[in-house]
Motif scaffolding. Structure first.
Motif, PDB file in Angstrom:
ATOM      1  N   TYR A 193       0.790  -1.231   0.000  1.00  0.00           N
ATOM      2  CA  TYR A 193       0.000   0.000   0.000  1.00  0.00           C
ATOM      3  C   TYR A 193       0.823   1.283   0.000  1.00  0.00           C
ATOM      4  O   TYR A 193       0.277   2.371   0.191  1.00  0.00           O
ATOM      5  N   GLU A 209      -0.628   7.663  -4.254  1.00  0.00           N
ATOM      6  CA  GLU A 209      -1.584   8.008  -5.305  1.00  0.00           C
ATOM      7  C   GLU A 209      -2.812   8.720  -4.741  1.00  0.00           C
ATOM      8  O   GLU A 209      -3.378   9.607  -5.396  1.00  0.00           O
ATOM      9  N   GLU A 252      -0.433   3.046  -3.223  1.00  0.00           N
ATOM     10  CA  GLU A 252      -1.821   3.483  -3.089  1.00  0.00           C
ATOM     11  C   GLU A 252      -1.938   4.731  -2.216  1.00  0.00           C
ATOM     12  O   GLU A 252      -2.730   5.635  -2.503  1.00  0.00           O
ATOM     13  N   ASN A 264      -7.827  -2.336   3.014  1.00  0.00           N
ATOM     14  CA  ASN A 264      -6.408  -2.060   2.814  1.00  0.00           C
ATOM     15  C   ASN A 264      -5.551  -2.440   4.023  1.00  0.00           C
ATOM     16  O   ASN A 264      -5.512  -3.614   4.378  1.00  0.00           O
TER      17      ASN A 264
END
Length: 268
Positions: A79, A85, A82, A160
C-alpha cells in the motif's frame, strides 16, 4: 412615534430569536462548525502542494511537510503506492491549509502539519481509507481520539492496511505479553496445530519493524521477541539494531502475516 421601552423590547426579542437560530444552525451543522472552530483556533498557514513525495510527505516549494498524526507504508511495503496516489489525486497542485500542533519541525527540518483541503482533514482520510495508521510520537494532541476512532472504523470496514489476515493461524496466535519496560513481546500459539510464522512482521506505529526468520511455532508454544543481537533460539528471537523497540510512553504494535494482512494490533 415608537416609545423607547417598546423599542428596547423589540431589539431584545430579535436578539433572542437570532441566538436561538444560530444554536439550531450549529446543532444541525455541528461537524462543519467543529472543523471550522478547530481550524480557527489553530495557527494555520496556506500552502500550494507542488509535489507528493510519498503517502505522508509533500513538497510545498521551499519546504517539505511531514503529515502529522499518521504513518504510511515505506517504499517496497504493501500500500505504499496506493497511499501516495491518494495524496496525488486529492491535493497535488492544489491550495491547502496547514494546521500545526506541539512541534513545528521534525529532526529532518520538515514542517509537521495537518493538511486541510477545504473542510477535509486529509491526514484523517488516509487512515479512514486504510492507507495509514495513526502515529503520535510526540504525545497525544486534540486529534488523537478522532484518529484512533478512524482506525477502528477502518478495522470494521476491513479495507487495505486494516484488512484482516485469512491465514489459518491468524485467529489463534495471540499477543500474550507486551512489556515496554523490558522491550519484550511474547506471542502464544493457541491453535491446535503448528504455525509457520516465516516472513510475518511486527511493526510499531512508526518505522520499527521485525521480520520473522524461518520460524515454526508449535501448538501451545510461546516465542519471545526481545531487543538485542544474540543468537535466535526456538523460543527467543532478537529484534536487532534498535536503541529500543517499545516506547514506554505508549505506542501501537501491529502483527501482520507474510502477505501484509493484519493478524492483530494492540495499543498501550
Amino acid at each position: 412615534m415608537v416609545k423607547k421601552g417598546k423599542g428596547k423590547r423589540k431589539i431584545k426579542t430579535e436578539t433572542i430569536i437570532l441566538i436561538v437560530a444560530l444554536i439550531v444552525l450549529f446543532i444541525i451543522n455541528y461537524p462543519f462548525f467543529d472543523n471550522l472552530l478547530k481550524n480557527f483556533l489553530d495557527e494555520s498557514q496556506p500552502a500550494f502542494v507542488e509535489r507528493v513525495i510519498d503517502g505522508d510527505t509533500i513538497d510545498i516549494g521551499n519546504s517539505t511537510v511531514r503529515l502529522l498524526g499518521i504513518n504510511t507504508p515505506e517504499r517496497g511495503e504493501i500500500y505504499y503506492s496506493e497511499a501516495k496516489e491518494f495524496l496525488e489525486r486529492e491535493i497535488s497542485n492544489k491550495n491547502v491549509t496547514l494546521g500545526f500542533s506541539k512541534e513545528r519541525y521534525d529532526r529532518y527540518d520538515r514542517i509537521l502539519a495537518y493538511v486541510f483541503f477545504g473542510n477535509r482533514n486529509i491526514n484523517l482520510e488516509l487512515i479512514e481509507n486504510g492507507f495509514a495508521n495513526y502515529y503520535f510520537p510526540s504525545g497525544k494532541d486534540r486529534y488523537y481520539d478522532e484518529f484512533a476512532d478512524a482506525w477502528r472504523n477502518c478495522i470494521n470496514n476491513n479495507v487495505n492496511l486494516c484488512e484482516a489476515s485469512t491465514n489459518s493461524c491468524a485467529s489463534c496466535v495471540e499477543l500474550k505479553k507486551l512489556d515496554a519496560k523490558n522491550d519484550k513481546i511474547v506471542l502464544y500459539n493457541g491453535c491446535s496445530f503448528q504455525c509457520d510464522l516465516t516472513d510475518w512482521i511486527i511493526k510499531d506505529e512508526g518505522r520499527k519493524k521485525f521480520v520473522f526468520p524461518r520460524f515454526l511455532l508449535n501448538n501451545g508454544g510461546e516465542v519471545s521477541i526481545v531487543n538485542g543481537s544474540k543468537t535466535d533460539t526456538s523460543s527467543l528471537l532478537y529484534w536487532r539494531n534498535e536503541s529500543y523497540i517499545l516506547t514506554e510512553t505508549g505506542d501501537t504494535i501491529f502483527l501482520r502475516d507474510s502477505f501484509g494482512k493484519l493478524v492483530l494490533w494492540k495499543s498501550y
